[in-house]
Design an enzyme around this catalytic site. Structure first.
Site: not given
Length: 333
Positions: A12, A14-16, A140, A179
């Site tokens: 929904n 960003g890159i998605g 990442s 992260y």
């Protein structure tokens, strides 16, 4: 649902979102899975206006809850979704102190790794039934200590401590390190998943299921800043995306969401990658196949993470076609 379907977690924003939009433009039916139903509904409207109102829909999914993941997988089965691609994209970075998931795990580990681990295993039989199919796991470059990312180096001791704190020590929380560690887990999971699929003999020329990992680079404007202080959040969402557009042609590790999203969609769409599996496509190589960090190829740690993740998520042997694959089978492929 009788059309070839791609499921994009976190689709929904960003890159998605950009990946989902590209897949819909290419003629796929896209299912966006996210905890934020309002934002997902808006994403559906935007993509629908471009690609047709029946090109996309959304479902609620909280990757920080194993109960939610199981409920979601059951709904996919009930709808008889013709699932041929799973893009494990959703992720978060916590900066305001230790937060726990509904199941009691450190939230970064729970969402970025454990929820996707369980979701993928629960949907694996459906992906195999509709093969050729593809799984793409968004990792990442921060997992690689050889790259200058401005982030701490991965530091993982035992997996129980990692699941409790996101780091190597009890009573000590560093959101940036949590992260980074979760992104190393993404690579261990991707490679182990591919090995177990091959070790079980489930992927072949007629019914091929590939698993690859993707690094979008630094993508300002993505949802990773949702937990940042207000000033940093404003810069991340309003100022830095323009900077990324200017720098991206010369600095491959900094990208706008539109560019990174197209590259992510390519791992689902490109016919040239139909037989490619167990590979890593990082931004620093302009999304050509390249090695990940030395630590990401540690077979013993990848196997240990798999077994601990199965235990933590309560994954039973009958729930996944590869849950019971012997360790020697996955390590020898």
């Amino acid at each position: 649902m009788t059309r070839d379907t791609a499921l994009v977690t976190g689709g929904n924003s960003g890159i998605g979102f950009e990946c989902a939009r590209q897949l819909a433009r290419a003629g796929w039916y896209v299912l966006i899975a996210s905890r934020n139903r309002d934002l997902s509904a808006e994403a559906v409207r935007r993509i629908g206006r471009e690609s047709g109102s029946d090109a996309v829909s959304e479902m609620g999914l909280d990757l920080g809850s194993t109960e939610s993941v199981r409920r979601f997988a059951k709904e996919i089965e009930a709808r008889d979704v013709q699932l041929r691609a799973l893009v494990c994209n959703a992720g978060l970075q916590v900066s305001r102190g230790l937060q726990l998931s509904r199941d009691g795990f450190e939230l970064t580990f729970a969402v970025n790794h454990l929820g996707h681990f369980l979701l993928t295993n629960l949907l694996l039989a459906r992906l195999l039934a509709n093969a050729p199919a593809r799984v793409v796991i968004v990792a990442s470059g921060v997992h690689d200590p050889k790259l200058r990312t401005g982030m701490p180096k991965p530091s993982i001791t035992d997996l129980e401590t990692l699941a409790a704190t996101g780091g190597p020590r009890r009573g000590d929380f560093d959101g940036r390190l949590a992260y980074v560690n979760s992104k190393l887990c993404n690579l261990w999971f991707a490679y182990e998943l591919g090995r177990r699929i091959d070790g079980a003999g489930l992927s072949n020329d007629r019914h091929r299921l590939t698993v690859n990992a993707f690094d979008p680079g630094l993508v300002p404007g993505s949802g990773l800043a949702r937990d940042y202080p207000a000033v940093l959040r404003f810069a991340w969402n309003r100022i830095l995306p323009g900077v990324a557009r200017l720098l991206s042609p010369v600095v491959p590790t900094i990208n706008p969401a539109s560019k990174a999203g197209r590259a992510l969609a390519r791992l689902v769409l490109d016919p040239a990658l139909a037989r490619t599996s167990g590979k890593y496509f990082p931004s620093h190589a302009r999304w050509r196949e390249a090695p990940s960090s030395d630590a990401s190829y540690d077979l013993e740690r990848a196997h240990a993470l798999w077994e601990e993740s199965a235990r933590m998520s309560g994954l039973e042997a009958e729930e996944s076609p590869i849950r019971g694959v012997p360790p020697e089978a996955s390590r020898s492929t």
